[in-house]
Design an enzyme around this catalytic site. Structure first.
Site, PDB file in Angstrom:
ATOM      1  N   ARG A   1       0.949  -1.400   0.177  1.00  0.00           N
ATOM      2  CA  ARG A   1       0.031   0.131   0.180  1.00  0.00           C
ATOM      3  C   ARG A   1       0.861   1.216   0.077  1.00  0.00           C
ATOM      4  O   ARG A   1       0.524   2.129  -0.784  1.00  0.00           O
ATOM      5  CB  ARG A   1      -0.845  -0.017   1.250  1.00  0.00           C
ATOM      6  CG  ARG A   1      -1.776   1.144   1.429  1.00  0.00           C
ATOM      7  CD  ARG A   1      -2.245   1.677  -0.080  1.00  0.00           C
ATOM      8  NE  ARG A   1      -3.054   0.587  -0.782  1.00  0.00           N
ATOM      9  CZ  ARG A   1      -3.434   0.658  -1.999  1.00  0.00           C
ATOM     10  NH1 ARG A   1      -3.004   1.546  -2.754  1.00  0.00           N
ATOM     11  NH2 ARG A   1      -3.912  -0.192  -2.774  1.00  0.00           N
TER      12      ARG A   1
ATOM     13  N   LYS B   1       1.766  24.472  -3.062  1.00  0.00           N
ATOM     14  CA  LYS B   1       0.397  23.879  -2.864  1.00  0.00           C
ATOM     15  C   LYS B   1       0.369  22.247  -2.962  1.00  0.00           C
ATOM     16  O   LYS B   1      -0.132  21.581  -3.696  1.00  0.00           O
ATOM     17  CB  LYS B   1      -0.699  24.407  -3.958  1.00  0.00           C
ATOM     18  CG  LYS B   1      -0.805  25.803  -3.737  1.00  0.00           C
ATOM     19  CD  LYS B   1      -1.826  26.344  -4.632  1.00  0.00           C
ATOM     20  CE  LYS B   1      -2.020  27.933  -4.648  1.00  0.00           C
ATOM     21  NZ  LYS B   1      -2.894  28.612  -5.426  1.00  0.00           N
TER      22      LYS B   1
ATOM     23  N   LYS C   1       5.440  38.262  -1.558  1.00  0.00           N
ATOM     24  CA  LYS C   1       3.902  38.229  -2.120  1.00  0.00           C
ATOM     25  C   LYS C   1       3.406  39.683  -1.710  1.00  0.00           C
ATOM     26  O   LYS C   1       3.739  40.175  -0.733  1.00  0.00           O
ATOM     27  CB  LYS C   1       3.456  37.016  -1.986  1.00  0.00           C
ATOM     28  CG  LYS C   1       3.999  35.842  -2.138  1.00  0.00           C
ATOM     29  CD  LYS C   1       3.356  34.593  -2.342  1.00  0.00           C
ATOM     30  CE  LYS C   1       2.289  34.662  -3.276  1.00  0.00           C
ATOM     31  NZ  LYS C   1       1.453  33.058  -3.479  1.00  0.00           N
TER      32      LYS C   1
ATOM     33  N   GLU D   1       6.043  39.905  -6.291  1.00  0.00           N
ATOM     34  CA  GLU D   1       4.978  39.813  -6.972  1.00  0.00           C
ATOM     35  C   GLU D   1       4.301  40.960  -6.966  1.00  0.00           C
ATOM     36  O   GLU D   1       4.508  41.725  -6.393  1.00  0.00           O
ATOM     37  CB  GLU D   1       3.857  38.760  -5.868  1.00  0.00           C
ATOM     38  CG  GLU D   1       2.378  38.803  -6.541  1.00  0.00           C
ATOM     39  CD  GLU D   1       1.590  38.041  -5.596  1.00  0.00           C
ATOM     40  OE1 GLU D   1       1.527  36.798  -5.833  1.00  0.00           O
ATOM     41  OE2 GLU D   1       0.792  38.802  -4.651  1.00  0.00           O
TER      42      GLU D   1
ATOM     43  N   ASP E   1       0.743  38.818 -10.867  1.00  0.00           N
ATOM     44  CA  ASP E   1      -0.303  37.932 -10.280  1.00  0.00           C
ATOM     45  C   ASP E   1      -1.789  38.204 -10.853  1.00  0.00           C
ATOM     46  O   ASP E   1      -2.115  39.556 -10.643  1.00  0.00           O
ATOM     47  CB  ASP E   1      -0.297  38.361  -8.713  1.00  0.00           C
ATOM     48  CG  ASP E   1      -1.196  37.629  -7.933  1.00  0.00           C
ATOM     49  OD1 ASP E   1      -1.429  36.388  -8.321  1.00  0.00           O
ATOM     50  OD2 ASP E   1      -1.929  38.349  -7.101  1.00  0.00           O
TER      51      ASP E   1
END
Length: 282
Positions: free
Chosen positions: A99, A134, A166, A199, A221
């Site tokens: 697994r 992410k 950012k 950004e 962005d």
């Protein structure tokens, strides 16, 4: 040992701990400890194979006596019916590693397959597809390995290997100039040789960055393709450029044709379907 290998080892250890606990009582109750056997990895849908090298490490760490025969390497295009590897040894070990090995290989192969699709869509342009942070907690290093296998490029691995200013960093710092200058001073004071990316949300912010300089890459962005083309022209090759935010497979080519260097796509890792495969006795 590299940082990458250390993270993989820790992931494998944690995965076995959560799956096996104090013992695989199903296997231990019905399979003799002396029983020997063979299992094959069977591909059940087309895609890009990824995770073979990590799978070998899973088997080695659980039972060094398991013999792994590899017939297809990472990055190979596979189809239903293909058998990339056969593993032989103690049946108890084959059942207890099944697994975890499949979880890793299905996930990595799914990401590599998705990335390959995006990379193919960019062919003939200057742009390269980038991953993001992410990722599945604890599996980032494997997922970013899979992106590279599929033909993509890794962005920063974490918060430690690049400075990415950012919108929130800029706002909390009091503006673009302050954010960039503080980042440069921080690197100087702490002896850090880190690339700096910033950004920007509009052309006015882009002008501020271009007036000050001191960065390595500029991220556009949530720009439209039309606005991106204008931004790329303004940068004029002085810095690397990246498009980010809301970019889908259907709009990918439009962004690539603006001349931007990189396009970051969170979907490469955050919403991928695993490639179907199984591990069966043979």
């Amino acid at each position: 040992m590299t940082k990458e290998q250390e993270l993989i080892d820790r992931l494998i250890d944690l995965s076995f701990a959560e799956d096996i606990g104090d013992g695989d009582h199903t296997t231990l109750s019905c399979i003799p400890a002396t029983a020997q056997g063979r299992s094959k990895l069977l591909i059940k849908e087309p895609g890009i194979l990824a995770g073979i090298e990590v799978a070998k490490e899973v088997f080695r760490r659980f039972d060094p006596e398991l013999k792994v025969e590899v017939f297809m390497n990472d990055g190979t295009e596979v189809k239903p019916g293909d058998v990339p590897m056969i593993v032989s040894g103690k049946v108890q070990s084959l059942l207890q590693t099944e697994r975890l090995m499949l979880n890793i290989m299905q996930r990595m192969s799914g990401i590599a397959t998705m990335t390959h699709k995006y990379a193919e869509q960019l062919k003939g342009t200057h742009a390269r597809v980038l991953d993001t942070r992410k990722t599945t907690p604890g599996m980032r290093i494997l997922e970013k390995m899979a992106v590279k296998i599929g033909g993509g490029v890794n962005h920063r691995i974490g918060l430690f290997d690049m400075i990415l200013l950012k919108d929130n960093h800029v706002d909390f710092a009091g503006g673009i100039d302050k954010a960039i200058l503080r980042a440069k001073e921080y690197c100087k004071e702490n002896g850090k040789d880190l690339k700096i990316e910033i950004e920007v949300r509009n052309l006015d912010e882009l002008r501020q960055v271009l007036d000050l300089g001191g960065v390595d890459r500029i991220m556009f962005d949530n720009f439209t393709p039309e606005l991106t083309r204008k931004a790329v022209e303004m940068v004029g090759g002085r810095y690397e450029t990246e498009s980010s935010g809301g970019i889908t497979f259907d709009t990918l080519r439009d962004y690539a044709e603006t001349g931007v260097d990189f396009i970051s796509v969170g979907a490469l890792t955050h919403s991928v379907k695993g490639l179907d495969m199984s591990f069966k006795a043979c």
